[in-house]
Design a protein around this motif. Structure first.
Motif, PDB file in Angstrom:
ATOM      1  N   ARG A   1       0.830  -1.208   0.000  1.00 35.40           N
ATOM      2  CA  ARG A   1       0.000   0.000   0.000  1.00 35.40           C
ATOM      3  C   ARG A   1       0.864   1.257   0.000  1.00 35.40           C
ATOM      4  O   ARG A   1       0.563   2.231  -0.690  1.00 35.40           O
ATOM      5  N   GLU A   2       1.945   1.251   0.790  1.00 32.91           N
ATOM      6  CA  GLU A   2       2.841   2.416   0.834  1.00 32.91           C
ATOM      7  C   GLU A   2       3.442   2.699  -0.540  1.00 32.91           C
ATOM      8  O   GLU A   2       3.495   3.852  -0.977  1.00 32.91           O
ATOM      9  N   ILE A   3       3.891   1.661  -1.215  1.00 37.61           N
ATOM     10  CA  ILE A   3       4.484   1.832  -2.550  1.00 37.61           C
ATOM     11  C   ILE A   3       3.440   2.347  -3.525  1.00 37.61           C
ATOM     12  O   ILE A   3       3.690   3.273  -4.293  1.00 37.61           O
ATOM     13  N   MET A   4       2.259   1.755  -3.490  1.00 38.27           N
ATOM     14  CA  MET A   4       1.215   2.186  -4.417  1.00 38.27           C
ATOM     15  C   MET A   4       0.751   3.606  -4.101  1.00 38.27           C
ATOM     16  O   MET A   4       0.495   4.387  -5.011  1.00 38.27           O
ATOM     17  N   ALA A   5       0.653   3.944  -2.839  1.00 35.96           N
ATOM     18  CA  ALA A   5       0.234   5.295  -2.471  1.00 35.96           C
ATOM     19  C   ALA A   5       1.233   6.325  -2.972  1.00 35.96           C
ATOM     20  O   ALA A   5       0.850   7.384  -3.477  1.00 35.96           O
ATOM     21  N   ALA A   6       2.515   6.019  -2.865  1.00 36.22           N
ATOM     22  CA  ALA A   6       3.553   6.957  -3.287  1.00 36.22           C
ATOM     23  C   ALA A   6       3.663   7.049  -4.802  1.00 36.22           C
ATOM     24  O   ALA A   6       3.980   8.117  -5.333  1.00 36.22           O
ATOM     25  N   SER A   7       3.395   5.961  -5.497  1.00 32.48           N
ATOM     26  CA  SER A   7       3.631   5.966  -6.942  1.00 32.48           C
ATOM     27  C   SER A   7       2.386   6.217  -7.786  1.00 32.48           C
ATOM     28  O   SER A   7       2.465   6.905  -8.798  1.00 32.48           O
ATOM     29  N   VAL A   8       1.250   5.660  -7.408  1.00 28.44           N
ATOM     30  CA  VAL A   8       0.056   5.818  -8.239  1.00 28.44           C
ATOM     31  C   VAL A   8      -1.127   6.403  -7.482  1.00 28.44           C
ATOM     32  O   VAL A   8      -2.138   6.727  -8.081  1.00 28.44           O
ATOM     33  N   GLY A   9      -0.996   6.503  -6.175  1.00 25.72           N
ATOM     34  CA  GLY A   9      -2.085   7.033  -5.364  1.00 25.72           C
ATOM     35  C   GLY A   9      -3.055   5.947  -4.946  1.00 25.72           C
ATOM     36  O   GLY A   9      -3.342   5.038  -5.711  1.00 25.72           O
ATOM     37  N   VAL A  10      -3.515   6.053  -3.714  1.00 27.00           N
ATOM     38  CA  VAL A  10      -4.487   5.112  -3.163  1.00 27.00           C
ATOM     39  C   VAL A  10      -5.498   5.940  -2.381  1.00 27.00           C
ATOM     40  O   VAL A  10      -5.109   6.781  -1.570  1.00 27.00           O
TER      41      VAL A  10
ATOM     42  N   ASP B   1      -8.034 -10.160  -1.369  1.00 24.70           N
ATOM     43  CA  ASP B   1      -8.325 -11.037  -2.501  1.00 24.70           C
ATOM     44  C   ASP B   1      -9.162 -10.374  -3.594  1.00 24.70           C
ATOM     45  O   ASP B   1      -9.523 -11.016  -4.576  1.00 24.70           O
ATOM     46  N   VAL B   2      -9.447  -9.091  -3.432  1.00 23.40           N
ATOM     47  CA  VAL B   2     -10.210  -8.365  -4.438  1.00 23.40           C
ATOM     48  C   VAL B   2      -9.262  -7.997  -5.577  1.00 23.40           C
ATOM     49  O   VAL B   2      -8.167  -7.481  -5.332  1.00 23.40           O
ATOM     50  N   PRO B   3      -9.637  -8.263  -6.816  1.00 26.40           N
ATOM     51  CA  PRO B   3      -8.756  -7.899  -7.940  1.00 26.40           C
ATOM     52  C   PRO B   3      -8.432  -6.403  -7.925  1.00 26.40           C
ATOM     53  O   PRO B   3      -9.278  -5.572  -7.568  1.00 26.40           O
ATOM     54  N   PHE B   4      -7.203  -6.085  -8.304  1.00 25.00           N
ATOM     55  CA  PHE B   4      -6.796  -4.681  -8.355  1.00 25.00           C
ATOM     56  C   PHE B   4      -7.758  -3.862  -9.209  1.00 25.00           C
ATOM     57  O   PHE B   4      -8.065  -2.716  -8.870  1.00 25.00           O
ATOM     58  N   SER B   5      -8.250  -4.437 -10.297  1.00 28.77           N
ATOM     59  CA  SER B   5      -9.164  -3.691 -11.170  1.00 28.77           C
ATOM     60  C   SER B   5     -10.432  -3.289 -10.417  1.00 28.77           C
ATOM     61  O   SER B   5     -10.957  -2.195 -10.626  1.00 28.77           O
ATOM     62  N   ASP B   6     -10.917  -4.157  -9.520  1.00 27.29           N
ATOM     63  CA  ASP B   6     -12.108  -3.838  -8.728  1.00 27.29           C
ATOM     64  C   ASP B   6     -11.807  -2.809  -7.641  1.00 27.29           C
ATOM     65  O   ASP B   6     -12.725  -2.189  -7.103  1.00 27.29           O
ATOM     66  N   LEU B   7     -10.540  -2.655  -7.300  1.00 32.08           N
ATOM     67  CA  LEU B   7     -10.130  -1.649  -6.318  1.00 32.08           C
ATOM     68  C   LEU B   7      -9.816  -0.307  -6.977  1.00 32.08           C
ATOM     69  O   LEU B   7      -9.444   0.654  -6.308  1.00 32.08           O
ATOM     70  N   GLY B   8      -9.960  -0.257  -8.304  1.00 34.51           N
ATOM     71  CA  GLY B   8      -9.770   0.992  -9.025  1.00 34.51           C
ATOM     72  C   GLY B   8      -8.400   1.192  -9.644  1.00 34.51           C
ATOM     73  O   GLY B   8      -8.069   2.299 -10.064  1.00 34.51           O
ATOM     74  N   PHE B   9      -7.601   0.131  -9.746  1.00 36.18           N
ATOM     75  CA  PHE B   9      -6.267   0.234 -10.325  1.00 36.18           C
ATOM     76  C   PHE B   9      -6.248  -0.391 -11.713  1.00 36.18           C
ATOM     77  O   PHE B   9      -6.654  -1.533 -11.888  1.00 36.18           O
ATOM     78  N   ASP B  10      -5.765   0.360 -12.683  1.00 32.86           N
ATOM     79  CA  ASP B  10      -5.704  -0.136 -14.051  1.00 32.86           C
ATOM     80  C   ASP B  10      -4.342  -0.761 -14.344  1.00 32.86           C
ATOM     81  O   ASP B  10      -3.469  -0.826 -13.474  1.00 32.86           O
TER      82      ASP B  10
ATOM     83  N   SER C   1      -2.659 -10.305  -9.539  1.00 26.38           N
ATOM     84  CA  SER C   1      -3.994  -9.810  -9.841  1.00 26.38           C
ATOM     85  C   SER C   1      -4.708  -9.159  -8.657  1.00 26.38           C
ATOM     86  O   SER C   1      -5.650  -8.401  -8.845  1.00 26.38           O
ATOM     87  N   SER C   2      -4.261  -9.443  -7.440  1.00 33.09           N
ATOM     88  CA  SER C   2      -4.874  -8.887  -6.234  1.00 33.09           C
ATOM     89  C   SER C   2      -3.754  -8.536  -5.250  1.00 33.09           C
ATOM     90  O   SER C   2      -2.606  -8.956  -5.432  1.00 33.09           O
ATOM     91  N   PRO C   3      -4.070  -7.791  -4.204  1.00 31.49           N
ATOM     92  CA  PRO C   3      -3.021  -7.476  -3.231  1.00 31.49           C
ATOM     93  C   PRO C   3      -2.343  -8.732  -2.651  1.00 31.49           C
ATOM     94  O   PRO C   3      -1.118  -8.798  -2.581  1.00 31.49           O
ATOM     95  N   ARG C   4      -3.134  -9.728  -2.261  1.00 36.18           N
ATOM     96  CA  ARG C   4      -2.529 -10.950  -1.698  1.00 36.18           C
ATOM     97  C   ARG C   4      -1.648 -11.647  -2.732  1.00 36.18           C
ATOM     98  O   ARG C   4      -0.543 -12.090  -2.427  1.00 36.18           O
ATOM     99  N   ALA C   5      -2.140 -11.736  -3.960  1.00 35.30           N
ATOM    100  CA  ALA C   5      -1.372 -12.390  -5.016  1.00 35.30           C
ATOM    101  C   ALA C   5      -0.064 -11.637  -5.268  1.00 35.30           C
ATOM    102  O   ALA C   5       0.990 -12.260  -5.460  1.00 35.30           O
ATOM    103  N   ALA C   6      -0.112 -10.312  -5.240  1.00 31.26           N
ATOM    104  CA  ALA C   6       1.102  -9.513  -5.447  1.00 31.26           C
ATOM    105  C   ALA C   6       2.097  -9.742  -4.324  1.00 31.26           C
ATOM    106  O   ALA C   6       3.294  -9.939  -4.569  1.00 31.26           O
ATOM    107  N   VAL C   7       1.622  -9.734  -3.091  1.00 31.47           N
ATOM    108  CA  VAL C   7       2.506  -9.957  -1.941  1.00 31.47           C
ATOM    109  C   VAL C   7       3.123 -11.347  -2.021  1.00 31.47           C
ATOM    110  O   VAL C   7       4.339 -11.518  -1.850  1.00 31.47           O
ATOM    111  N   ASP C   8       2.312 -12.345  -2.289  1.00 30.10           N
ATOM    112  CA  ASP C   8       2.819 -13.719  -2.378  1.00 30.10           C
ATOM    113  C   ASP C   8       3.840 -13.858  -3.509  1.00 30.10           C
ATOM    114  O   ASP C   8       4.881 -14.510  -3.342  1.00 30.10           O
TER     115      ASP C   8
END
Length: 87
Positions: free
Chosen positions: A10-19, A31-40, A69-76
């Motif tokens: 979240r910190e990286i995304m907030a600094a680079s693309v905004g959250v 587990d929500v897809p990034f696209s559903d969270l508003g990230f393209d 595809s999702s925050p958990r998937a990215a972290v893993d």
């Protein structure tokens, strides 16, 4: 560093693309897809670039959509790359 977590994501995304303030990468949102969270796809490309620079890992373009595809998937996925790098 040998582990990466949702707080760092979240910190990286907030600094680079905004959250948005109300978007958190915890609980059910993990587990929500990034696209559903508003990230393209451009936001995810920027995320991958930031992760590569910060952690020295290589993230192929196809992994951005297939493995992150999702925050958990990215972290893993990032953690799976960090383990061999630390060995």
């Amino acid at each position: 560093m040998s582990t990466f977590d949702a707080i760092e994501l979240r910190e990286i995304m907030a600094a680079s693309v905004g959250v948005e303030d109300d978007v958190h990468f915890d609980g059910a949102n993990l587990d929500v897809p990034f696209s559903d969270l508003g990230f393209d796809s451009l936001a995810l490309l920027e995320l991958a670039g930031q992760l590569q620079r910060r952690y020295g890992v290589q993230i192929p373009d196809e992994a951005i959509t297939e493995e992150m595809s999702s925050p958990r998937a990215a972290v893993d996925y990032v953690n799976s790359l960090l383990v061999p790098a630390a060995a």
